[in-house]
Design a protein around this motif. Structure first.
Motif: not given
Length: 664
Positions: A110-111, A259-264, A267-275, A277-285
């Motif tokens: 789960i990401a 799979s771990i490839d889907e996790v990666i 993460f790349n998708s979340l990196t692209d959209k982080r700015h 978002l209406p709230y602050e995130i500093d990564g992905m769990v």
């Protein structure tokens, strides 16, 4: 319909509509309809105090201030997470899992977005929220139940037959828009803004006065429970969906990865959209999804083996300090602002960064011409992290605070114990102009048509020089100004006339008295019948009021002692300004006209419950023994307040005598 039936109906409706608004973001009624139901419930509960329950929507406003935070031991420790920073780290994370388990085992994950807020635990017993605490050191946190009750996204009662005991873990955070509004408000009153959403959320929850927390725009997402078996689910993804059915808010960006490839990829998708978002995130769990596999993997000393936090790369850049401007705030606070060579930081061009105060300058040893490392604090507010000292040539010059105000040349002062350097000249043009703009702004009296730009224009033309001038604007002169005309002039004058009888609390907040914001102004309004009575209140009388501290009391006395302020108040009165106060009717209530102080440890009721009983029965709360105090309720280990009460001949009551007094 009987009162108890209507109260139950209103609570159910308000809980449901709050869930749709704050959790599902899908409101089905207007704010006005919600407020009308809320006010009806408030009135019914006031008329029937015995029907008030802990899970009522009216209990979110915040109770009396706490003396201090008590400690809470987590039944199951709240562990921290190890970090990853790139694709290789994530692949190594999976490799470690396979080394610990069987290599042939297929793992799913789960990401989850990693919010930058404050981790908390919410304890629900039979669906009712009974205890909330911070993570603390993982084993022991602080009891912030009263503060968490004010966060509207946190349900006070769960839906759909929850387990008898459920310990929910999640993150309290502040959205970017909420942070901006809060910081704008702080800047208007000369307060230091929050550097980032995390500081804002943590600072809001650690307020001893829950009413302060209630005034902050906080939000919440649940991400787990202490013992997953309590939910009856087999994995993290199922469990989060289950928590959503109970009424808990769940982040909609959570993804299940096979799979771990889907996790990666996640993460790349979340990196692209982080700015965006209406709230602050500093990564992905990243968590192993299946609970049985989590149990096999177990925990290390401080972190689980089955989860890892993949952090975003820091958003930083280097640039050069060209010069420093010293800005004068509404309360005279001098704020140094570095003017930088423009540089792109995280997709945003930055050319200015606040340096806050003299202590900040000295701590970071910043100099004109320095190469500096800059980042967007919380990816929002530009800040200078440090000087790159190895780039210095010897030509750099130290940045120091000026000795005189950059606007009026009045000598500046830095009071002992304070970080802020101030100009104390009440005639300083910068302060007067900002104070006028604050008075007409939404945080002040909200006079339509008199925004900052127009206030500056009228100030430069000397049409408005101080607050009373706003209420005597010359219509013909306004109509002849560039950008105005007769219609604009009439609209502004009509808007001013609508503010001739403002609520006293609104006027106090608009006047811009130091340390008196909207919340404190409302507290004062509830204790004084008119502005003259407040203006003549002594320091000691003000300290009797719950919610008024030493700084606020001293500031009020100093403000109303000033001859120019007294003259301004006279001119406001002559202009027709008459602040109004809505007085609660305490007639017939047992404690009407009584001012009661509690001291010592109570046994059958808590201090907060006692104070609530006083207010519900028409009385007022005192925090020190003065001539206005009528009764002192004494618990165990009462100290100096009891002695002073006896010396002043006050009525001293035991806890039982106080309760009997209410029953009369």
């Amino acid at each position: 319909m009987r009162p108890e039936e209507r109260i139950t109906e209103l609570r159910e409706l308000l809980h449901e509509h709050a869930h749709k608004y704050y959790v599902l973001d899908a409101p089905v009624i207007s704010d006005g309809e919600y407020d009308a139901m809320f006010q009806e419930l408030l009135a019914l509960e006031k008329a029937h105090p015995g029907l008030v329950t802990e899970d009522s929507p009216t209990q979110r406003v915040g109770g009396p201030p706490l003396d201090k935070f008590s400690q809470v031991e987590h039944r199951v420790p709240m562990l921290s997470l190890e970090n990853a920073f790139n694709d290789d780290d994530l692949r190594e994370f999976e490799a470690k899992l396979h080394r610990f388990l069987s290599r042939g085992l297929t793992l799913s994950y789960i990401a989850e977005p990693k919010l930058d807020g404050l981790a908390v635990e919410l304890v629900y017993e039979n669906g009712l929220f009974v205890l909330g605490s911070t993570r603390g050191d993982g084993k022991t946190g602080e009891d912030i139940t009263a503060q968490l009750r004010t966060v509207k996204a946190i349900p006070l009662r769960l839906k759909n037959n929850p387990p008898a005991l459920l310990e929910v873990r999640g993150e309290v955070f502040m959205g970017l828009n909420g942070l901006k509004k809060l910081n704008d408000k702080y800047l208007r009153v000369g307060k230091q803004p929050f550097a980032n959403p995390r500081n804002a959320a943590a600072g809001s929850l650690r307020q001893l006065d829950p009413k302060v927390t209630a005034s902050r725009p906080l939000d919440f997402f649940a991400y787990g429970v202490s013992t997953p078996a309590d939910t009856g689910q087999t994995g993290q993804f199922e469990m989060l969906n289950y928590l959503g059915t109970l009424g808990l808010p769940i982040n909609n960006l959570i993804r299940k990865c096979d799979s771990i490839d889907e996790v990666i990829a996640a993460f790349n998708s979340l990196t692209d959209k982080r700015h965006d978002l209406p709230y602050e995130i500093d990564g992905m769990v990243v968590k192993v999804d299946t609970f049985s596999v989590q149990e096999r993997l177990g925990n290390k000393a401080r972190a689980p083996r089955w989860a890892i936090a993949c952090k975003f790369a820091a958003t930083q850049a280097t640039t050069t300090i060209q010069r420093v401007e010293f800005q004068v705030g509404r309360t005279g606070a001098i704020t140094p602002v570095a003017i930088l060579d423009p540089v792109n930081v995280g997709g945003v061009t930055v050319s200015r960064a606040t340096l806050h105060n003299q202590d900040e300058l000295e701590r970071k040893d910043l100099r004109y011409g320095d190469t500096v490392l800059i980042q967007r604090a919380g990816d929002v507010i530009p800040e200078i992290v440090k000087a790159v000292t190895e780039n210095r040539t010897g030509k750099e010059e130290a940045i120091t605070m000026p000795a005189n105000c950059p606007v009026c040349e009045h000598p500046l002062e830095k009071p002992e114990g304070e970080a802020v350097t101030r100009c104390h000249n009440p005639h300083c043009d910068a302060q007067r102009l900002r104070n006028l703009a604050h008075f007409t702004s939404k945080a002040g009296l909200d006079i339509e048509g008199l925004g900052k730009k127009y206030v500056e224009q009228l100030y430069e033309l000397k049409i408005i020089q101080d607050i009373p001038d706003i209420f005597t604007l010359p219509r013909n002169k306004l109509a002849s100004l560039d950008g105005w005309g007769p219609k604009s002039a009439d609209k502004v004058i009509a808007a001013v006339n609508e503010r001739m009888t403002p609520p006293l609390g609104r006027l106090l907040a608009a006047l811009g008295i130091r340390f008196i914001g909207e919340v404190t102004a409302t507290v004062l309004e509830s204790h004084f019948t008119d502005l003259d009575t407040l203006a003549s209140a002594s320091h000691e009388e003000l300290l009797e009021i719950e919610g008024i501290g030493e700084q606020a009391a001293a500031s009020i006395v100093e403000y109303f002692s000033d001859a120019q302020v007294r003259e301004m108040l006279v001119r406001l009165q002559e202009a027709g300004v008459k602040p109004m106060v809505a007085q609660p009717n305490a007639d017939g209530l047992p404690l009407a006209g009584q001012v009661i102080l509690f001291t010592g440890s109570l046994q059958t009721i808590s201090r907060s419950e006692g104070k609530k009983l006083v207010k519900d029965n028409g009385g007022q709360i005192a925090t020190t023994v003065t001539k206005k105090t009528t009764h002192v309720v004494v618990g165990e280990k009462a100290g100096s307040k009891l002695k002073k009460a006896q010396e002043l001949g006050k009525t001293v009551l035991t806890e039982n005598e106080f309760l009997q007094l209410i029953k009369k």
